[in-house]
Design an enzyme around this catalytic site. Structure first.
Site, PDB file in Angstrom:
ATOM      1  N   MET A 136       0.844  -1.186   0.000  1.00 26.44           N
ATOM      2  CA  MET A 136       0.000   0.000   0.000  1.00 26.44           C
ATOM      3  C   MET A 136       0.888   1.248   0.000  1.00 26.44           C
ATOM      4  SD  MET A 136      -3.145  -1.165   0.097  1.00 26.44           S
ATOM      5  CE  MET A 136      -4.369  -0.229   0.984  1.00 26.44           C
ATOM      6  N   CYS A 137       0.251   2.360  -0.204  1.00 26.81           N
ATOM      7  CA  CYS A 137       0.979   3.605  -0.374  1.00 26.81           C
ATOM      8  C   CYS A 137       0.372   4.641   0.557  1.00 26.81           C
ATOM      9  CB  CYS A 137       0.849   4.088  -1.814  1.00 26.81           C
ATOM     10  SG  CYS A 137       1.153   2.779  -3.021  1.00 26.81           S
ATOM     11  N   GLN A 138       0.913   5.840   0.512  1.00 29.33           N
ATOM     12  CA  GLN A 138       0.261   6.929   1.229  1.00 29.33           C
ATOM     13  C   GLN A 138       0.099   8.125   0.301  1.00 29.33           C
ATOM     14  OE1 GLN A 138       1.160   7.953   5.244  1.00 29.33           O
ATOM     15  NE2 GLN A 138       1.359   5.833   5.928  1.00 29.33           N
ATOM     16  N   ASN A 170      -3.963   5.202  -3.733  1.00 23.60           N
ATOM     17  CA  ASN A 170      -3.479   4.276  -2.722  1.00 23.60           C
ATOM     18  C   ASN A 170      -4.509   3.161  -2.633  1.00 23.60           C
ATOM     19  OD1 ASN A 170      -4.634   4.568   0.519  1.00 23.60           O
ATOM     20  ND2 ASN A 170      -2.962   3.172   0.101  1.00 23.60           N
TER      21      ASN A 170
END
Lengths: 261, 261
Positions: B1-3, B108
């Site tokens: 996952m990302c932000q 995201n």
């Protein structure tokens, strides 16, 4: 008028040396102080840096001079505004996507009465003749070839005709790259050099800087540098003919690409 | 996952404070080290910085932290790869032009079995689900509205439906901006804060840094910051509801834009 700088290589190479001389023309050794920009292909991705400050005063240009980004295709531009305000959206290079690839474009010159119908997917964001020409070129290219990227020889033949048509409206020195090939069209002024083994020392004309390329290359490397005015004082640059389109692939002029033109 | 990190303001504002905390999560206080990117609107132009290095190690991120670029709309992203390799063309934000404006997008989440037919002008350059979703959104938007940018309320109503549809394939926290409005959709996690007069001191959670906004603002300034996880320890952030799309204009949630949704 503006100045253009392009680089096409067979191995990812940094442009620190050439950009150092070129950026100096952006407000110090020459008058091109109305913004600048540079685009680097890395694989299929593009890094684009644009700034409406003069290149000599820009912290981002300073970063580029110090941070060796390696790329096989680079296009840079320093601007002296003729059409369009000094704003970020009018800084070259411009980038658009076509056929799942990025295309990078920069222009030096001035087009008169150039107001083509842009009813395809590409519309200018700013108000320069240059971005208009880029959108027109992509629209025409897409209509000509449909939905698939053509072979390089076909693309070259198409671009010879299309750039000649646009050049009918004025001065159209331009560079275009899709990350594989770099196309350069000359209306009035463009020079190039191919650096390859055996490499020698080059000395910038705009800064007190020299580099011995033999120390920073391998014998297999080959780098073409294309620029409005030669960047070095001790190398032999080849001048483009007016009306000429050259295609650079893997650091040299691609003669087979042009044969079918 | 990302932000994700977004900023929308009523006056051009620098994002140095928020980005400093955010970038620290790109490999130091958190695991998002597979590249990062940030896009700033300036007028109609966009500056896009992307890097496939971790944000904590990137000289370009260092420049952003020191060089106060002022913008009314910013979108930033730090990546932990789930789909697609760690290459430049897979770094968010992505930029495309539609209707003579640039659109910036970052995502995201993770979309499963999301393989829409992309037979319009927008094709992914990289191989992420995110860029696919962006191209699909633009294709759908263009087909829905034809050749003219719609009013904000119409666009918002459209995006509510379109983001809900895409979110049916998985997690779709996303930010989209055309330089006027910033749209934020939450599937699982997103927070925002509106900073306005009277301004106070904020303290980052990821770095030993505080800023007294009263010293660097005027009473008329208003800034909305939208982020995956709150950036400060002493402010009150509002959490989005799952499935919610919010529109930010001039530094606040635009309630009239959403009314017609």
């Amino acid at each position: 008028m503006c100045q253009l700088l392009g680089m096409n290589c067979n191995t990812p190479t940094d442009i620190v040396f050439s950009f150092t001389g070129f950026a100096t023309r952006g407000g110090r050794t020459d008058e091109h102080k109305d913004g600048w920009g540079i685009a680097f292909f890395e694989g299929n991705g593009v890094r684009l840096f644009v700034d409406h400050q003069a290149a000599v005063a820009s912290p981002i240009a300073e970063l580029i001079k110090r941070y060796p980004i390696k790329s096989k295709n680079v296009i840079a531009h320093i601007r002296k505004a003729t059409q369009g305000q000094v704003t970020l959206e009018n800084c070259h290079p411009f980038v658009r996507e076509c056929w799942g690839r990025y295309w990078v474009f920069a222009h030096n010159g001035d087009l008169k009465n150039f107001d083509p119908v842009l009813d395809g997917p590409y519309k200018p964001v700013g108000n320069t003749d240059s971005e208009r020409a880029f959108c027109y070129l992509l629209q025409k290219m897409r209509r000509h070839f449909g939905e698939v990227l053509p072979a390089l020889a076909e693309l070259t033949a198409f671009l010879k005709q299309a750039t000649a048509e646009i050049a009918g409206h004025g001065t159209f020195n331009m560079m275009l790259s899709n990350g594989e090939a770099l196309f350069a069209h000359c209306s009035t002024k463009l020079h190039y050099i191919v650096r390859q083994y055996p490499f020698t020392t080059a000395k910038l004309s705009d800064e007190e800087v020299s580099v011995d390329f033999a120390e920073v290359t391998t014998p297999k490397d080959r780098v073409a540098v294309i620029v409005t005015e030669p960047l070095t004082t001790n190398e032999s640059w080849t001048q483009f003919q007016p009306g000429e389109l050259k295609v650079f692939v893997d650091g040299e002029v691609c003669t087979s690409c042009s044969a079918s033109g």
